[in-house]
Design a protein around this motif. Structure first.
Motif, PDB file in Angstrom:
ATOM      1  N   PRO A   1      10.704  16.465  -3.368  1.00 19.18           N
ATOM      2  CA  PRO A   1      10.270  15.288  -2.688  1.00 19.18           C
ATOM      3  C   PRO A   1       8.713  15.252  -3.258  1.00 19.18           C
ATOM      4  O   PRO A   1       8.306  14.137  -2.719  1.00 19.18           O
ATOM      5  CB  PRO A   1      10.134  15.940  -1.223  1.00 19.18           C
ATOM      6  CG  PRO A   1      10.098  17.447  -1.083  1.00 19.18           C
ATOM      7  CD  PRO A   1      10.881  18.010  -2.504  1.00 19.18           C
ATOM      8  N   GLU A   2       8.070  16.042  -3.897  1.00 21.47           N
ATOM      9  CA  GLU A   2       6.717  15.741  -4.115  1.00 21.47           C
ATOM     10  C   GLU A   2       6.700  14.404  -5.108  1.00 21.47           C
ATOM     11  O   GLU A   2       7.501  14.369  -5.960  1.00 21.47           O
ATOM     12  CB  GLU A   2       6.292  16.882  -4.951  1.00 21.47           C
ATOM     13  CG  GLU A   2       6.217  18.206  -4.277  1.00 21.47           C
ATOM     14  CD  GLU A   2       7.476  18.994  -4.852  1.00 21.47           C
ATOM     15  OE1 GLU A   2       7.224  20.172  -4.770  1.00 21.47           O
ATOM     16  OE2 GLU A   2       8.395  18.225  -5.272  1.00 21.47           O
ATOM     17  N   LEU A   3       5.832  13.442  -4.701  1.00 17.28           N
ATOM     18  CA  LEU A   3       5.478  12.306  -5.567  1.00 17.28           C
ATOM     19  C   LEU A   3       4.901  12.588  -6.755  1.00 17.28           C
ATOM     20  O   LEU A   3       4.173  13.456  -7.145  1.00 17.28           O
ATOM     21  CB  LEU A   3       4.592  11.363  -4.711  1.00 17.28           C
ATOM     22  CG  LEU A   3       5.093  10.516  -3.753  1.00 17.28           C
ATOM     23  CD1 LEU A   3       4.044   9.752  -3.170  1.00 17.28           C
ATOM     24  CD2 LEU A   3       6.139   9.854  -4.015  1.00 17.28           C
ATOM     25  N   GLN A   4       5.574  12.200  -7.931  1.00 17.87           N
ATOM     26  CA  GLN A   4       5.278  12.315  -9.274  1.00 17.87           C
ATOM     27  C   GLN A   4       4.708  11.226 -10.028  1.00 17.87           C
ATOM     28  O   GLN A   4       4.892  10.170  -9.528  1.00 17.87           O
ATOM     29  CB  GLN A   4       6.578  12.957 -10.219  1.00 17.87           C
ATOM     30  CG  GLN A   4       7.012  14.370  -9.744  1.00 17.87           C
ATOM     31  CD  GLN A   4       8.371  14.578 -10.174  1.00 17.87           C
ATOM     32  OE1 GLN A   4       8.808  14.185 -11.212  1.00 17.87           O
ATOM     33  NE2 GLN A   4       9.105  15.419  -9.316  1.00 17.87           N
ATOM     34  N   ALA A   5       4.113  11.372 -11.104  1.00 17.05           N
ATOM     35  CA  ALA A   5       3.625  10.293 -11.876  1.00 17.05           C
ATOM     36  C   ALA A   5       3.723  10.798 -13.530  1.00 17.05           C
ATOM     37  O   ALA A   5       3.664  11.976 -13.622  1.00 17.05           O
ATOM     38  CB  ALA A   5       1.959  10.285 -11.481  1.00 17.05           C
ATOM     39  N   MET A   6       3.734   9.627 -14.367  1.00 17.66           N
ATOM     40  CA  MET A   6       3.856   9.732 -15.489  1.00 17.66           C
ATOM     41  C   MET A   6       2.461  10.250 -16.050  1.00 17.66           C
ATOM     42  O   MET A   6       1.524   9.921 -15.828  1.00 17.66           O
ATOM     43  CB  MET A   6       4.136   8.448 -16.285  1.00 17.66           C
ATOM     44  CG  MET A   6       5.669   8.041 -16.056  1.00 17.66           C
ATOM     45  SD  MET A   6       5.667   6.193 -16.569  1.00 17.66           S
ATOM     46  CE  MET A   6       4.983   6.284 -18.364  1.00 17.66           C
ATOM     47  N   VAL A   7       2.640  11.304 -17.091  1.00 16.05           N
ATOM     48  CA  VAL A   7       1.599  11.755 -17.832  1.00 16.05           C
ATOM     49  C   VAL A   7       0.848  10.600 -18.680  1.00 16.05           C
ATOM     50  O   VAL A   7      -0.212  10.645 -18.847  1.00 16.05           O
ATOM     51  CB  VAL A   7       1.729  13.087 -18.644  1.00 16.05           C
ATOM     52  CG1 VAL A   7       0.626  13.299 -19.558  1.00 16.05           C
ATOM     53  CG2 VAL A   7       2.096  14.201 -17.698  1.00 16.05           C
TER      54      VAL A   7
ATOM     55  N   GLY B   1       0.894  -1.131  -0.154  1.00 19.58           N
ATOM     56  CA  GLY B   1       0.151  -0.040  -0.057  1.00 19.58           C
ATOM     57  C   GLY B   1       0.720   1.227  -0.058  1.00 19.58           C
ATOM     58  O   GLY B   1       0.170   2.359   0.346  1.00 19.58           O
ATOM     59  N   LYS B   2       2.068   1.166  -0.318  1.00 18.06           N
ATOM     60  CA  LYS B   2       2.834   2.507  -0.369  1.00 18.06           C
ATOM     61  C   LYS B   2       2.891   2.913  -1.705  1.00 18.06           C
ATOM     62  O   LYS B   2       3.521   2.141  -2.544  1.00 18.06           O
ATOM     63  CB  LYS B   2       4.302   2.095   0.121  1.00 18.06           C
ATOM     64  CG  LYS B   2       4.976   3.276   0.138  1.00 18.06           C
ATOM     65  CD  LYS B   2       6.781   3.118   0.735  1.00 18.06           C
ATOM     66  CE  LYS B   2       7.570   4.264   0.882  1.00 18.06           C
ATOM     67  NZ  LYS B   2       8.788   4.144   1.393  1.00 18.06           N
ATOM     68  N   LEU B   3       2.733   4.324  -2.017  1.00 17.88           N
ATOM     69  CA  LEU B   3       2.790   4.627  -3.596  1.00 17.88           C
ATOM     70  C   LEU B   3       4.333   4.749  -3.912  1.00 17.88           C
ATOM     71  O   LEU B   3       5.321   4.881  -3.321  1.00 17.88           O
ATOM     72  CB  LEU B   3       2.079   6.104  -3.373  1.00 17.88           C
ATOM     73  CG  LEU B   3       0.586   6.458  -2.998  1.00 17.88           C
ATOM     74  CD1 LEU B   3       0.307   7.655  -2.818  1.00 17.88           C
ATOM     75  CD2 LEU B   3      -0.175   5.599  -4.277  1.00 17.88           C
ATOM     76  N   ARG B   4       4.059   4.573  -5.265  1.00 15.14           N
ATOM     77  CA  ARG B   4       5.692   4.374  -5.924  1.00 15.14           C
ATOM     78  C   ARG B   4       5.916   5.511  -6.620  1.00 15.14           C
ATOM     79  O   ARG B   4       5.140   6.061  -7.352  1.00 15.14           O
ATOM     80  CB  ARG B   4       5.501   3.134  -6.848  1.00 15.14           C
ATOM     81  CG  ARG B   4       5.314   1.636  -6.472  1.00 15.14           C
ATOM     82  CD  ARG B   4       5.102   0.753  -7.344  1.00 15.14           C
ATOM     83  NE  ARG B   4       6.196   0.638  -8.329  1.00 15.14           N
ATOM     84  CZ  ARG B   4       6.160  -0.341  -9.190  1.00 15.14           C
ATOM     85  NH1 ARG B   4       5.361  -1.399  -9.291  1.00 15.14           N
ATOM     86  NH2 ARG B   4       7.084  -0.522 -10.209  1.00 15.14           N
ATOM     87  N   PRO B   5       6.999   6.248  -6.196  1.00 13.15           N
ATOM     88  CA  PRO B   5       7.218   7.391  -6.845  1.00 13.15           C
ATOM     89  C   PRO B   5       7.972   7.213  -8.388  1.00 13.15           C
ATOM     90  O   PRO B   5       8.320   6.159  -8.661  1.00 13.15           O
ATOM     91  CB  PRO B   5       8.435   7.944  -6.049  1.00 13.15           C
ATOM     92  CG  PRO B   5       9.193   6.865  -5.509  1.00 13.15           C
ATOM     93  CD  PRO B   5       8.173   5.757  -5.175  1.00 13.15           C
ATOM     94  N   GLU B   6       7.925   8.258  -9.089  1.00 14.21           N
ATOM     95  CA  GLU B   6       8.333   8.254 -10.438  1.00 14.21           C
ATOM     96  C   GLU B   6       9.412   9.343 -10.684  1.00 14.21           C
ATOM     97  O   GLU B   6       8.810  10.440 -10.621  1.00 14.21           O
ATOM     98  CB  GLU B   6       7.406   8.034 -11.566  1.00 14.21           C
ATOM     99  CG  GLU B   6       6.511   6.695 -11.332  1.00 14.21           C
ATOM    100  CD  GLU B   6       5.408   6.659 -12.049  1.00 14.21           C
ATOM    101  OE1 GLU B   6       4.999   5.381 -12.709  1.00 14.21           O
ATOM    102  OE2 GLU B   6       4.684   7.639 -12.575  1.00 14.21           O
TER     103      GLU B   6
END
Length: 770
Positions: free
Chosen positions: A388-394, A376-381
């Motif tokens: 430090p902000e968690l990012q995600a692929m467009v 349940g831990k979000l995966r950073p990209e």
């Protein structure tokens, strides 16, 4: 077609050449201030020691006598194309460690010229490069910078820096088509040279050399390739290329075809390339061995057994581990064929995964995070320590919007609309609104976003290639015209900036920089066809044809020769149709990541242009060659499994050429399931008798009368087949196709090794089996 057969037919075709025709290539090249030179080079290892240039038909060296024959012939019906067969022979003496080459030398060169080597070089790869290896970390200056330049990995490229010469040194195994091309904006001309994969010495070399002043450039075909360094996945290593020793009487033939033609734009060059990409290698030979219905059965069995419930939630595994990755490599995409099975068990499982995705992965802005661990831990990209902000692929978010709406559409089409939860529709609306807000604020979607705030963390690239498709579908589903307007504006932007002006799309994969890649090319074609579907405006169809030409540069156009003792060599697989990944990840794969590429079928249907049907047919059959089945062992894994490596190049070392890896990739398996669903096995126009077969069966029209058309179907495989039939009139073919049309296609049952006759009535329905 095997290399020896190709070469023999080429030599026979060129045998009537005369002394007068030897001037043809020089005359053609003059239109681009170019000239042709044939050379012999001796080597110490991979270091060139001495070079001799033919000024006539003979050369004397310190160790021997050489003879050159240039067999030239105009291409029938094309005054701007010439076939040439350069035959180099050592008539006397010997020559140690020597290679031969043909050089196309251009003066009046300009860095404005667009340079293309299919699957390896786009716009010369003349961009900022970072790192020295696979998936390099982004430097700090690439974050929150709207003016960030397009940035690639350490790939072969023409340099940006003034006063520096350039060298792009490849072999034919690095290309989807053995070709080098350029477009000159100043001359309004295009140049294409096509050659074969190899001679008896092995793979040919393809080299582009630009001088320091950048006002002259040479395109060189050599036999064999003699690179100092071979390109890897974002790095380089010693090539290990070896020049052969020659004795008296030895000779080698180096055939090629030259095109010099009028071109007003990069799209003109791309269109010409797609038209001619198989001109020398000839028709390839897809093998019918695995019916689409059989593949669907074995692949859905794998997916059924990969449904898990873990602390994070319940989902079908998109990878080999239990962590979840959204989009891209089939997370919440492999659910679609499972939903299409239309069973209560799989519907409930798909619903559980939709609940999990919506509840666990959507950020406050409406954008989704790209993945989550089983715990349940979000995966950073693509993170940077200063941000430090968690990012995600467009790209992943584009996939989510597109596929979420497709799931909702499929549920309604199946009669299960009552299962749709308000939370699912709300999540899709929030995501469509997030994309629209980004477009309004920035005029692009960027490459990486922050799901919590919606801010673009990394700008540029074509990472949002599929976003217009998702917005178009969402606009139609929710009756929200503003989203279609955003889709059209974004698609116009990407088409102009990336396709027309740069001749590439990129930044779509999660393991590359902004490198040109096939996934964005095909993804953008999805968007163009989606907008055409919902607007009917032919301008989008025209743009889709240009984009399909760009897509074709990523697809193996011929059946490469692999080492006889390799996995592919032993199975004698015909791999035309394998899709190259990116200019960083130098391998091909079985399918488009991740899609059935049914938009190619839709484009074929709308235009009647068989090139698009040919392309998707090649892709489908190459996919089947990579599937692990009894008596066809590829992955050494589960029956029906496949993996993403079809390797014609030595980017991973010479020992990797033609060898599969003992693993499986969910996305390649999802591709096959989607193709089995969304592509018809047989397409027939009942009034024109136009017939196209995509499945692994043989079909032909044997009669037509007022009652309909009679077809014969033969199943040459060892598996029973259930073949979908899509029959319609040419008038109906002018109407865009529904995304769930495949639900209406009747199935024809053909047992292994059997033939049947089918009467298809004027309404497109099989009315009897004779």
């Amino acid at each position: 077609m095997k290399f020896s057969t190709i070469l023999l037919s080429f030599c026979l075709m060129s045998s009537y050449a005369s002394a007068q025709t030897e001037a043809l290539p020089q005359q053609l090249l003059k239109e681009l201030k170019g000239s042709l030179h044939c050379k012999i080079t001796s080597y110490n290892g991979t270091e060139a020691v001495h070079q001799n240039v033919f000024t006539g038909n003979e050369i004397s060296t310190t160790s021997g006598e050489w003879k050159l024959q240039l067999q030239c012939a105009p291409v029938a019906g094309n005054s701007k194309a010439v076939d040439v067969n350069a035959i180099f022979q050592l008539t006397e003496g010997s020559a140690l460690a020597s290679a031969v080459s043909v050089s196309f030398d251009f003066s009046k060169w300009s860095t404005e010229n667009y340079v293309l080597v299919p699957a390896s070089v786009y716009n010369g790869n003349r961009y900022r490069a970072i790192g020295n290896g696979y998936n390099p970390a982004y430097p700090k200056d690439m974050y929150y910078n709207p003016k960030v330049p397009l940035t690639i990995s350490n790939d072969p490229r023409l340099v940006l820096e003034p006063g520096m010469s350039s060298l792009v040194d490849l072999q034919t195994g690095n290309t989807a088509t053995p070709a080098m091309c350029f477009y000159s904006p100043k001359a309004k001309k295009g140049f294409i040279v096509l050659t074969l994969q190899q001679t008896k010495f092995g793979n040919n070399g393809l080299t582009i050399k630009e001088n320091a002043a950048k006002d002259s450039c040479s395109f060189v075909i050599s036999a064999p390739s003699m690179r100092k360094l071979a390109t890897g996945f974002g790095d380089f290593h010693k090539s290990g290329d070896v020049a052969p020793d020659w004795k008296a009487g030895d000779e080698v033939a180096l055939p090629f075809r030259i095109y010099v033609f009028d071109a007003k734009s990069i799209p003109d060059l791309l269109a010409k390339f797609m038209q001619e990409r198989k001109a020398i290698t000839g028709p390839n030979h897809p093998r019918n061995q695995l019916p689409m219905s059989k593949y669907l059965d074995v692949a859905t069995t794998i997916c059924k057994n990969n449904f898990v419930t873990v602390p994070a939630g319940s989902y079908y595994l998109p990878e080999n581990g239990k962590d979840f990755q959204l989009g891209w490599v089939s997370g919440m995409m492999n659910t679609y064929p499972m939903l299409a099975m239309n069973t209560e068990t799989e519907r409930d499982r798909v619903a559980a995964e939709l609940d999990f995705v919506v509840n666990k992965l959507q950020g406050k802005s409406g954008y989704f995070y790209g993945g989550i661990t089983a715990n349940g831990k979000l995966r950073p990209e693509k993170m940077h320590p200063d941000f430090p902000e968690l990012q995600a692929m467009v790209r992943k978010n584009s996939d989510v919007l597109f596929w979420m709406v497709k799931h909702l559409m499929l549920l309604k089409a199946q009669g299960h609309g009552s299962m749709i939860k308000p939370e699912w529709e709300s999540a899709a609306k929030k995501l469509a609104a997030a994309f629209t807000n980004s477009w309004k604020k920035h005029g692009e979607f960027g490459q990486y976003i922050v799901p919590e705030t919606g801010e673009i963390a990394v700008f540029n690239s074509t990472a949002g290639a599929i976003a217009p498709a998702g917005l178009a579908l969402a606009s139609a589903y929710f009756q929200h015209p503003e989203w279609l307007a955003a889709a059209k504006a974004a698609a116009e932007f990407y088409y102009t900036r990336d396709v027309v002006k740069q001749g590439l799309t990129g930044g779509h994969c999660g393991d590359i920089s902004m490198d040109a890649d096939s996934e964005s090319s095909f993804g953008f074609l999805e968007s163009l066809m989606a907008i055409y579907t919902y607007t009917g405006d032919k301008i989008w169809l025209q743009r889709a044809q240009v984009q399909a030409a760009l897509c074709s540069t990523w697809v193996l156009s011929y059946d490469p020769v692999f080492p006889a003792n390799s996995d592919i060599g032993k199975l004698q697989c015909n791999m035309a149709g394998a899709v190259w990944a990116s200019i960083q990840n130098k391998h091909a794969a079985p399918g488009v990541c991740t899609s059935s590429a049914d938009y190619l079928f839709k484009l074929y249907r709308a235009t009647g242009n068989s090139m698009y049907a040919d392309l998707i047919n090649d892709i489908q059959h190459a996919h089947a060659e990579a599937v692990n089945m009894p008596n066809h062992t590829t992955t050494n894994n589960l029956i029906g499994s496949s993996m993403e490596r079809i390797q014609p190049s030595d980017a991973e070392g010479k020992g990797s050429i033609g060898n599969f890896i003992n693993t499986r990739n969910s996305w390649t398996e999802t591709d096959g399931m989607l193709m089995a669903l969304e592509l018809p096995g047989i397409y027939l126009q009942t009034d024109t008798k136009q017939l196209q077969v995509f499945d692994h069966v043989e079909a032909q029209v044997i009669s037509a009368n007022k009652n309909g058309i009679t077809l014969t179907l033969t199943n040459p495989t060892q598996y029973d087949a259930s073949v979908s039939l899509f029959a319609e009139t040419s008038y109906n073919a002018t109407k865009p196709l529904s995304y769930t049309e495949f639900l209406n296609w009747p199935k024809l049952q053909v047992k292994a090794g059997e033939s049947i006759k089918v009467l298809v009535n004027r309404n497109g329905q099989p009315t009897s089996i004779l």
